[in-house]
Write a protein that holds these residues in place. Structure first.
Motif, PDB file in Angstrom:
ATOM      1  N   ILE A 157       0.850  -1.190   0.000  1.00 17.47           N
ATOM      2  CA  ILE A 157       0.000   0.000   0.000  1.00 17.47           C
ATOM      3  C   ILE A 157       0.885   1.238   0.000  1.00 17.47           C
ATOM      4  O   ILE A 157       1.737   1.399   0.871  1.00 17.47           O
ATOM      5  N   ALA A 158       0.682   2.109  -0.945  1.00 16.96           N
ATOM      6  CA  ALA A 158       1.464   3.347  -1.011  1.00 16.96           C
ATOM      7  C   ALA A 158       0.716   4.442  -0.265  1.00 16.96           C
ATOM      8  O   ALA A 158      -0.362   4.857  -0.674  1.00 16.96           O
TER       9      ALA A 158
ATOM     10  N   MET B  19      -2.652  -4.650  -0.329  1.00 14.07           N
ATOM     11  CA  MET B  19      -3.301  -4.925  -1.602  1.00 14.07           C
ATOM     12  C   MET B  19      -3.773  -6.379  -1.610  1.00 14.07           C
ATOM     13  O   MET B  19      -3.175  -7.233  -0.946  1.00 14.07           O
ATOM     14  N   PRO B  20      -4.832  -6.697  -2.356  1.00 12.29           N
ATOM     15  CA  PRO B  20      -5.380  -8.066  -2.349  1.00 12.29           C
ATOM     16  C   PRO B  20      -4.364  -9.146  -2.691  1.00 12.29           C
ATOM     17  O   PRO B  20      -4.394 -10.234  -2.113  1.00 12.29           O
ATOM     18  N   TYR B  21      -3.432  -8.860  -3.612  1.00 15.91           N
ATOM     19  CA  TYR B  21      -2.469  -9.877  -4.021  1.00 15.91           C
ATOM     20  C   TYR B  21      -1.417 -10.146  -2.957  1.00 15.91           C
ATOM     21  O   TYR B  21      -0.731 -11.168  -2.989  1.00 15.91           O
ATOM     22  N   ALA B  22      -1.265  -9.234  -2.001  1.00 17.17           N
ATOM     23  CA  ALA B  22      -0.151  -9.310  -1.050  1.00 17.17           C
ATOM     24  C   ALA B  22      -0.224 -10.538  -0.157  1.00 17.17           C
ATOM     25  O   ALA B  22       0.797 -11.115   0.209  1.00 17.17           O
ATOM     26  N   THR B  23      -1.430 -10.969   0.207  1.00 16.52           N
ATOM     27  CA  THR B  23      -1.552 -12.121   1.104  1.00 16.52           C
ATOM     28  C   THR B  23      -1.037 -13.396   0.454  1.00 16.52           C
ATOM     29  O   THR B  23      -0.634 -14.330   1.139  1.00 16.52           O
TER      30      THR B  23
ATOM     31  N   HIS C  84       1.505 -13.355  -2.017  1.00 17.62           N
ATOM     32  CA  HIS C  84       2.925 -13.205  -2.301  1.00 17.62           C
ATOM     33  C   HIS C  84       3.773 -12.959  -1.055  1.00 17.62           C
ATOM     34  O   HIS C  84       4.988 -13.096  -1.101  1.00 17.62           O
ATOM     35  N   HIS C  85       3.143 -12.574   0.041  1.00 11.90           N
ATOM     36  CA  HIS C  85       3.894 -12.279   1.262  1.00 11.90           C
ATOM     37  C   HIS C  85       3.354 -13.171   2.381  1.00 11.90           C
ATOM     38  O   HIS C  85       2.458 -12.787   3.135  1.00 11.90           O
ATOM     39  N   LYS C  86       3.935 -14.361   2.470  1.00 12.29           N
ATOM     40  CA  LYS C  86       3.415 -15.417   3.331  1.00 12.29           C
ATOM     41  C   LYS C  86       3.410 -15.037   4.803  1.00 12.29           C
ATOM     42  O   LYS C  86       2.523 -15.446   5.558  1.00 12.29           O
ATOM     43  N   TYR C  87       4.404 -14.246   5.226  1.00 11.07           N
ATOM     44  CA  TYR C  87       4.542 -13.939   6.650  1.00 11.07           C
ATOM     45  C   TYR C  87       4.201 -12.480   6.955  1.00 11.07           C
ATOM     46  O   TYR C  87       4.778 -11.870   7.842  1.00 11.07           O
ATOM     47  N   MET C  88       3.273 -11.946   6.214  1.00  6.10           N
ATOM     48  CA  MET C  88       2.884 -10.551   6.360  1.00  6.10           C
ATOM     49  C   MET C  88       2.440 -10.214   7.782  1.00  6.10           C
ATOM     50  O   MET C  88       2.801  -9.172   8.333  1.00  6.10           O
ATOM     51  N   TYR C  89       1.680 -11.102   8.398  1.00  7.96           N
ATOM     52  CA  TYR C  89       1.109 -10.789   9.706  1.00  7.96           C
ATOM     53  C   TYR C  89       2.157 -10.894  10.812  1.00  7.96           C
ATOM     54  O   TYR C  89       2.142 -10.112  11.768  1.00  7.96           O
TER      55      TYR C  89
END
Length: 230
Positions: free
Chosen positions: A21-22, A92-96, A98-103
């Motif tokens: 998110i920008a 962004m919707p795609y981030a979950t 592509h970014h497995k450990y976001m949380y």
């Protein structure tokens, strides 16, 4: 979730903004990456202190491995889900995908925000009371072995990248104890070194070092993408 009232709510809002998110503030992009960097270091120190006090008779290798089990990506991500952080992160919707450990990364950013807003002592209280006591069974976790070497080799198979372990040096220390030094290479490029009292321990420590770089070091992540595209 916090157990206290924040002073600077903006820090906590930023902790939950993923880099996908920008958010522009005076021409600068705001996300949680800097807070994540800070929180990662602080969490390491706090968990080290907790583990040190909880296991007063254990040696350094045991303490290091136990701390690693707590702060590894998978563990932090699950703790973040337990805390409900997934419902607060903006991305962004795609981030979950592509970014497995976001949380888990957002949890580290939250700890960074608490440190800046409330100080180290409050950070310690949050980690011990809200994370360790409720979500980390220390004794059970410590008895569970994590095979970093196998995990790294499996990752190499999935990504079709060659991972190699090389014993590069053996010697005895001043007290006559054997010391082993292992290097881990990815596609022929050395990425990490582990030093231990046995060959197995040195391999595990080297693998753990490389796994951490894969998840946290942007230069290594860029290198991996280059290898994949060759």
């Amino acid at each position: 979730m916090l157990g206290f009232y924040p002073n600077d709510i903006g820090l906590y809002e930023q902790a939950f903004i993923h880099r996908s998110i920008a958010v522009t503030q005076e021409g600068k992009r705001g996300n949680n990456e800097r807070l994540e960097f800070l929180g990662d270091a602080i969490l390491d120190a706090i968990v080290a202190d907790i583990v040190y006090k909880h296991f007063p008779n254990k040696k350094e290798g045991f303490l290091t491995n136990t701390r690693s089990k707590i702060v590894q990506r998978e563990s932090l991500n699950q703790i973040a889900l337990n805390l409900g952080i997934d419902k607060k992160v903006t991305s962004m919707p795609y981030a979950t995908t592509h970014h497995k450990y976001m949380y888990g990364n957002a949890l580290e950013a939250l700890i960074g925000a608490i440190y800046l807003d409330q100080g180290y002592r409050c950070c310690c209280k949050f980690v011990e009371e809200r994370i360790i006591r409720k979500h980390v069974p220390l004794d059970k976790l410590a008895s569970r072995e994590v095979n970093f070497k196998s995990r790294l080799l499996e990752w190499g198979q999935k990504t079709k990248l060659h991972v190699e372990f090389d014993l590069i040096e053996t010697y005895t220390d001043e007290e006559g104890n054997p010391v082993f030094q292992t290097s881990v290479s990815l596609e022929g490029m050395p990425l990490g070194i582990g030093i231990g009292s046995t060959k197995k321990e040195s391999q595990q420590l080297a693998a753990k070092n490389v796994i951490r770089k894969i998840h946290k070091d942007k230069d290594v992540q860029k290198l991996i993408e280059e290898f994949k595209n060759q």
